[in-house]
Design a protein around this motif. Structure first.
Motif, PDB file in Angstrom:
ATOM      1  N   ILE A  32       0.831  -1.213   0.000  1.00  0.00           N
ATOM      2  CA  ILE A  32       0.000   0.000   0.000  1.00  0.00           C
ATOM      3  C   ILE A  32       0.861   1.257   0.000  1.00  0.00           C
ATOM      4  O   ILE A  32       0.377   2.342   0.316  1.00  0.00           O
ATOM      5  CB  ILE A  32      -0.942   0.031   1.211  1.00  0.00           C
ATOM      6  CG1 ILE A  32      -0.117   0.106   2.513  1.00  0.00           C
ATOM      7  CG2 ILE A  32      -1.853  -1.192   1.238  1.00  0.00           C
ATOM      8  CD1 ILE A  32      -0.916   0.558   3.717  1.00  0.00           C
ATOM      9  N   ASN A  33       2.127   1.144  -0.348  1.00  0.00           N
ATOM     10  CA  ASN A  33       3.080   2.228  -0.163  1.00  0.00           C
ATOM     11  C   ASN A  33       3.206   3.146  -1.377  1.00  0.00           C
ATOM     12  O   ASN A  33       3.503   2.695  -2.473  1.00  0.00           O
ATOM     13  CB  ASN A  33       4.445   1.652   0.200  1.00  0.00           C
ATOM     14  CG  ASN A  33       4.364   0.787   1.441  1.00  0.00           C
ATOM     15  OD1 ASN A  33       4.489  -0.430   1.370  1.00  0.00           O
ATOM     16  ND2 ASN A  33       4.098   1.388   2.571  1.00  0.00           N
ATOM     17  N   THR A  34       2.985   4.436  -1.133  1.00  0.00           N
ATOM     18  CA  THR A  34       3.087   5.453  -2.176  1.00  0.00           C
ATOM     19  C   THR A  34       4.472   6.090  -2.147  1.00  0.00           C
ATOM     20  O   THR A  34       5.297   5.796  -1.274  1.00  0.00           O
ATOM     21  CB  THR A  34       2.037   6.545  -1.960  1.00  0.00           C
ATOM     22  OG1 THR A  34       2.330   7.226  -0.716  1.00  0.00           O
ATOM     23  CG2 THR A  34       0.628   5.961  -1.900  1.00  0.00           C
ATOM     24  N   GLU A  35       4.702   7.014  -3.062  1.00  0.00           N
ATOM     25  CA  GLU A  35       5.991   7.698  -3.148  1.00  0.00           C
ATOM     26  C   GLU A  35       6.324   8.428  -1.852  1.00  0.00           C
ATOM     27  O   GLU A  35       7.491   8.513  -1.463  1.00  0.00           O
ATOM     28  CB  GLU A  35       5.978   8.684  -4.314  1.00  0.00           C
ATOM     29  CG  GLU A  35       7.351   9.230  -4.689  1.00  0.00           C
ATOM     30  CD  GLU A  35       8.312   8.163  -5.188  1.00  0.00           C
ATOM     31  OE1 GLU A  35       9.494   8.214  -4.789  1.00  0.00           O
ATOM     32  OE2 GLU A  35       7.886   7.283  -5.974  1.00  0.00           O
ATOM     33  N   ALA A  87       1.644 -10.539   0.137  1.00  0.00           N
ATOM     34  CA  ALA A  87       0.828  -9.325   0.248  1.00  0.00           C
ATOM     35  C   ALA A  87       0.847  -8.810   1.677  1.00  0.00           C
ATOM     36  O   ALA A  87       0.926  -9.586   2.627  1.00  0.00           O
ATOM     37  CB  ALA A  87      -0.612  -9.599  -0.182  1.00  0.00           C
ATOM     38  N   GLN A  88       0.795  -7.493   1.795  1.00  0.00           N
ATOM     39  CA  GLN A  88       0.639  -6.852   3.096  1.00  0.00           C
ATOM     40  C   GLN A  88      -0.845  -6.921   3.485  1.00  0.00           C
ATOM     41  O   GLN A  88      -1.686  -6.400   2.769  1.00  0.00           O
ATOM     42  CB  GLN A  88       1.062  -5.388   3.047  1.00  0.00           C
ATOM     43  CG  GLN A  88       2.518  -5.137   2.728  1.00  0.00           C
ATOM     44  CD  GLN A  88       2.820  -3.647   2.605  1.00  0.00           C
ATOM     45  OE1 GLN A  88       1.922  -2.814   2.634  1.00  0.00           O
ATOM     46  NE2 GLN A  88       4.091  -3.312   2.458  1.00  0.00           N
ATOM     47  N   ILE A  89      -1.133  -7.539   4.595  1.00  0.00           N
ATOM     48  CA  ILE A  89      -2.514  -7.618   5.098  1.00  0.00           C
ATOM     49  C   ILE A  89      -2.597  -6.820   6.390  1.00  0.00           C
ATOM     50  O   ILE A  89      -1.903  -7.126   7.361  1.00  0.00           O
ATOM     51  CB  ILE A  89      -2.937  -9.082   5.347  1.00  0.00           C
ATOM     52  CG1 ILE A  89      -2.785  -9.922   4.069  1.00  0.00           C
ATOM     53  CG2 ILE A  89      -4.370  -9.127   5.875  1.00  0.00           C
ATOM     54  CD1 ILE A  89      -3.655  -9.477   2.914  1.00  0.00           C
ATOM     55  N   TYR A 139       5.088  -7.577  10.200  1.00  0.00           N
ATOM     56  CA  TYR A 139       6.092  -6.810   9.469  1.00  0.00           C
ATOM     57  C   TYR A 139       6.121  -5.343   9.885  1.00  0.00           C
ATOM     58  O   TYR A 139       7.107  -4.848  10.392  1.00  0.00           O
ATOM     59  CB  TYR A 139       5.823  -6.930   7.966  1.00  0.00           C
ATOM     60  CG  TYR A 139       6.798  -6.166   7.100  1.00  0.00           C
ATOM     61  CD1 TYR A 139       8.167  -6.194   7.366  1.00  0.00           C
ATOM     62  CD2 TYR A 139       6.363  -5.425   6.004  1.00  0.00           C
ATOM     63  CE1 TYR A 139       9.065  -5.508   6.564  1.00  0.00           C
ATOM     64  CE2 TYR A 139       7.260  -4.741   5.198  1.00  0.00           C
ATOM     65  CZ  TYR A 139       8.601  -4.781   5.477  1.00  0.00           C
ATOM     66  OH  TYR A 139       9.489  -4.092   4.690  1.00  0.00           O
ATOM     67  N   SER A 140       5.022  -4.656   9.664  1.00  0.00           N
ATOM     68  CA  SER A 140       4.976  -3.222   9.943  1.00  0.00           C
ATOM     69  C   SER A 140       4.182  -2.975  11.222  1.00  0.00           C
ATOM     70  O   SER A 140       3.126  -3.567  11.417  1.00  0.00           O
ATOM     71  CB  SER A 140       4.320  -2.474   8.789  1.00  0.00           C
ATOM     72  OG  SER A 140       5.005  -2.732   7.574  1.00  0.00           O
ATOM     73  N   LEU A 298       2.783  -9.992   6.647  1.00  0.00           N
ATOM     74  CA  LEU A 298       3.069 -10.478   5.298  1.00  0.00           C
ATOM     75  C   LEU A 298       2.500 -11.887   5.183  1.00  0.00           C
ATOM     76  O   LEU A 298       2.819 -12.761   5.989  1.00  0.00           O
ATOM     77  CB  LEU A 298       4.576 -10.494   5.035  1.00  0.00           C
ATOM     78  CG  LEU A 298       5.271  -9.128   5.139  1.00  0.00           C
ATOM     79  CD1 LEU A 298       6.782  -9.288   5.030  1.00  0.00           C
ATOM     80  CD2 LEU A 298       4.755  -8.184   4.053  1.00  0.00           C
ATOM     81  N   MET A 299       1.641 -12.084   4.177  1.00  0.00           N
ATOM     82  CA  MET A 299       1.027 -13.389   3.983  1.00  0.00           C
ATOM     83  C   MET A 299       1.332 -13.908   2.583  1.00  0.00           C
ATOM     84  O   MET A 299       1.471 -13.137   1.627  1.00  0.00           O
ATOM     85  CB  MET A 299      -0.483 -13.310   4.203  1.00  0.00           C
ATOM     86  CG  MET A 299      -0.849 -13.016   5.646  1.00  0.00           C
ATOM     87  SD  MET A 299      -2.626 -13.073   5.960  1.00  0.00           S
ATOM     88  CE  MET A 299      -2.991 -14.805   5.632  1.00  0.00           C
TER      89      MET A 299
END
Length: 421
Positions: A32-35, A87-89, A139-140, A298-299
């Protein structure tokens, strides 16, 4: 000729096998990470991983609308039999995914390909567990902090070294600043839960073993109504996340309550515009703040064993000392290996020199698991609560009416679902 050829077959097969083994494996990583929200760090991590693992290629894919948007895209990809490999869940959707989507548990990956989780504290591993099973790799980890424009404080005669600590103080400050504040607004209900929990309320409770909505309590109503009154009086902005952030960066809002994971992006974007500082999330009087743990696990959704092995290797890199160091510096997320912030080889000097990052670390004792609505209607339940927030903030109805209506709807959606563990 036939006999001669037979002698060569083993060598031919060996050469072919070696060539096939050297074919790079490509995996897809959804995030989901933007610039301005971690994408440069994502790219740096992938480049470093590929340098260390030349046989694996990682393709990154951004998903709009944060964790809700990613989940909706994942649902469609699974239906089309073309899911991402990693994928980041978001923490709020871990139970929903565990109950409704096919995935490969982390324990299965360890059983197939080796590895260990012994480096991680039990409470960290718990962020990726549902019913005691390790479904994903935490992860985050973030919490909600208050960024503010120190230049605006000085101009209004306020001391930027002593920012407000309570919501009533922030209300008074916004009046003196003649600039509104902005509280992150997204359909994941993250900031709403922080407000409600910090006023002593909860989103869910347990009755006779079943989960029931608890967000129509007096504590919850007071918290949402306070937010709505700020908007009504022109002291807060009612806008979705991206728009609200731009208002803050343009200097038109004095403060911005959002994730510590935005730290690096906001520092870069505000440079040359105003002095950016950070402080704790406000409290309601003397009540302790309670902050839902933002972030993701992370899944793995790969079906092919070679991709599963590559995905697990990628996850191990992302959650290594080097991986977490890059991730924290490039975002603001709190590393899940606590010793890194005391280790001069990794993050000790960085955290010591970055006061905003320290705020996120200092608030960790206030963090609790982000509420996940249970059952196949969990996503719909989350959306119902978000609509209630929008109704209250827009002034259509009072917080009491909005939350009572939503509680009726959510009660039907999760009826009979077991209490969230």
């Amino acid at each position: 000729m036939g006999v001669a050829m037979k002698k060569w077959w083993p060598a031919v097969f060996a050469i072919l096998g070696s060539a096939l083994a050297q074919q790079p494996v490509t995996i897809q990583y959804w995030h989901i990470n933007t610039e301005t929200f971690g994408l440069p760090a994502v790219k740096e991590l992938i480049a470093e991983f590929q340098r260390e693992n030349p046989g694996i290629r990682v393709e990154e894919r951004f998903n709009q609308n944060s964790y809700t948007g990613l989940l909706q895209n994942l649902q469609a990809a699974l239906a089309a039999n073309n899911p991402p490999d990693v994928a980041q869940i978001g923490y709020l959707y871990t139970r929903y995914v565990a109950e409704n989507f096919p995935f490969v548990p982390i324990t299965d990956l360890i059983g197939k390909f080796g590895g260990t989780l012994s480096r991680f504290p039990a409470n960290v591993l718990g962020l990726g567990q549902v019913g005691g099973a390790q479904l994903g790799m935490p992860y985050s980890l973030s919490n909600i902090v208050t960024y503010y424009n120190a230049d605006a404080f000085k101009k209004a005669g306020l001391n930027p070294d002593k920012p407000p600590t309570t919501w009533s103080e922030w209300r008074a400050a916004a009046q003196q600043l003649k600039k509104p504040i902005y509280i992150q607004l997204l359909d994941d209900n993250w900031s709403l839960e922080a407000l409600i929990a910090s006023n002593g309320g909860n989103l869910l409770s347990c009755q006779n073993g079943n989960a029931v909505p608890a967000f129509a309590s007096q504590e919850a109503i007071e918290a949402l109504q306070f937010w709505a009154d700020l908007v009504k009086d022109g002291l807060a902005i009612n806008a979705l996340w991206n728009q609200g952030e731009q208002v803050f960066l343009a200097g038109e809002a004095a403060a911005y309550m959002t994730t510590i994971a935005k730290r690096a992006g906001l520092q870069a974007a505000s440079q040359g515009k105003f002095e950016l500082r950070g402080t704790r999330f406000p409290s309601f009087g003397n009540k302790p703040t309670r902050l839902p743990a933002g972030g993701n696990v992370l899944m793995v959704f790969s079906k092919d064993p070679a991709k599963q092995a590559a995905a697990w290797k990628f996850i191990q890199f992302l959650t290594s000392e080097k991986g977490f160091t890059i991730w924290t510096k490039g975002t603001g997320y709190v590393p899940l290996l606590p010793k890194l912030v005391d280790d001069p080889r990794y993050l000790k000097d960085f955290v010591a020199q970055n006061p905003i990052q320290r705020v996120g670390v200092e608030q960790l004792p206030n963090v609790f698991p982000w509420t996940s609505f249970p059952g196949p209607n969990g996503l719909a339940a989350s959306q119902a609560l978000f609509k209630a927030t929008q109704r209250a903030l827009s002034g259509q109805v009072s917080a009491r009416v909005a939350l009572n209506d939503a509680a009726q709807e959510v009660g039907g959606l999760i009826k009979g679902e077991n209490c969230v563990k």
